[in-house]
Design a protein around this motif. Structure first.
Motif, PDB file in Angstrom:
ATOM      1  N   SER A 152      34.899  31.993  35.878  1.00  0.00           N
ATOM      2  CA  SER A 152      36.304  31.693  36.116  1.00  0.00           C
ATOM      3  C   SER A 152      36.852  30.837  34.984  1.00  0.00           C
ATOM      4  O   SER A 152      36.103  30.163  34.276  1.00  0.00           O
ATOM      5  N   ILE A 153      38.150  30.875  34.830  1.00  0.00           N
ATOM      6  CA  ILE A 153      38.831  30.056  33.835  1.00  0.00           C
ATOM      7  C   ILE A 153      39.084  28.691  34.446  1.00  0.00           C
ATOM      8  O   ILE A 153      39.666  28.583  35.524  1.00  0.00           O
ATOM      9  N   THR A 206      41.772  41.996  26.715  1.00  0.00           N
ATOM     10  CA  THR A 206      40.409  42.439  26.978  1.00  0.00           C
ATOM     11  C   THR A 206      39.481  41.920  25.886  1.00  0.00           C
ATOM     12  O   THR A 206      39.917  41.603  24.779  1.00  0.00           O
ATOM     13  N   PHE A 207      38.197  41.849  26.200  1.00  0.00           N
ATOM     14  CA  PHE A 207      37.204  41.303  25.282  1.00  0.00           C
ATOM     15  C   PHE A 207      36.051  42.269  25.115  1.00  0.00           C
ATOM     16  O   PHE A 207      35.619  42.908  26.082  1.00  0.00           O
ATOM     17  N   LEU A 236      46.135  29.793  37.812  1.00  0.00           N
ATOM     18  CA  LEU A 236      46.899  31.041  37.766  1.00  0.00           C
ATOM     19  C   LEU A 236      46.260  32.085  36.848  1.00  0.00           C
ATOM     20  O   LEU A 236      46.775  33.186  36.706  1.00  0.00           O
ATOM     21  N   GLN A 237      45.133  31.734  36.230  1.00  0.00           N
ATOM     22  CA  GLN A 237      44.445  32.653  35.328  1.00  0.00           C
ATOM     23  C   GLN A 237      43.350  33.392  36.085  1.00  0.00           C
ATOM     24  O   GLN A 237      42.686  32.824  36.944  1.00  0.00           O
ATOM     25  N   VAL A 238      43.170  34.652  35.753  1.00  0.00           N
ATOM     26  CA  VAL A 238      42.139  35.468  36.396  1.00  0.00           C
ATOM     27  C   VAL A 238      41.273  36.075  35.297  1.00  0.00           C
ATOM     28  O   VAL A 238      41.791  36.583  34.301  1.00  0.00           O
ATOM     29  N   PHE A 239      39.957  36.007  35.497  1.00  0.00           N
ATOM     30  CA  PHE A 239      39.021  36.648  34.574  1.00  0.00           C
ATOM     31  C   PHE A 239      38.113  37.553  35.384  1.00  0.00           C
ATOM     32  O   PHE A 239      37.452  37.103  36.321  1.00  0.00           O
ATOM     33  N   TRP A 247      41.129  39.045  30.820  1.00  0.00           N
ATOM     34  CA  TRP A 247      41.793  37.791  31.182  1.00  0.00           C
ATOM     35  C   TRP A 247      43.250  38.117  31.475  1.00  0.00           C
ATOM     36  O   TRP A 247      43.956  38.659  30.636  1.00  0.00           O
ATOM     37  N   THR A 248      43.715  37.775  32.678  1.00  0.00           N
ATOM     38  CA  THR A 248      45.093  37.995  33.085  1.00  0.00           C
ATOM     39  C   THR A 248      45.786  36.654  33.263  1.00  0.00           C
ATOM     40  O   THR A 248      45.276  35.776  33.960  1.00  0.00           O
TER      41      THR A 248
END
Length: 121
Positions: free
Chosen positions: A110-111, A91-92, A27-30, A48-49
């Motif tokens: 990807s995470i 954000t990074f 469920l994580q998006v990068f 990263w969302t």
């Protein structure tokens, strides 16, 4: 009257297993931009969302380098620190993932793993 026998210790709170963490990782998006800078793979504009319904403390970001024939040349991982609340993003600043592999033409990131925020006692 007699003293009652001590009871069994209370069971520990259940903790999510690897399956739950794997589901949360999906469920994580990068999203980011990548480029080769002085022989290193630099990730910039990283976002990263967290699309899960629980806060995530940290995650493992994996970036794979590929050649023109889609051969996986190298895998690199780093830890992204949160916490990231549900339906939020972080954000990074630009960071280096590692050395650029010979013949690298594209990168996917990807995470792959997550650690949930520990529940308050």
């Amino acid at each position: 009257p007699g003293t009652p026998a001590p009871g069994a210790p209370a069971p520990a709170a259940p903790t999510p297993g690897a399956g739950a963490d794997a589901a949360l990782a999906k469920l994580q998006v990068f999203n980011a931009h990548w480029q080769a800078v002085n022989g290193f793979l630099q990730i910039s504009n990283g976002v990263w969302t967290n699309n899960a319904t629980v806060p995530i403390q940290s995650s493992t970001l994996e970036c794979d380098q590929y050649d023109a024939n889609n051969n996986d040349l190298d895998q690199m991982t780093t830890t992204l620190n949160g916490p990231v609340q549900p339906a939020a993003n972080v954000t990074f600043n630009p960071f280096n993932m590692g050395s650029v592999a010979a013949n690298m033409t594209h990168v996917t990131c990807s995470i792959t793993q997550v650690v949930q925020v520990a529940a308050a006692p």
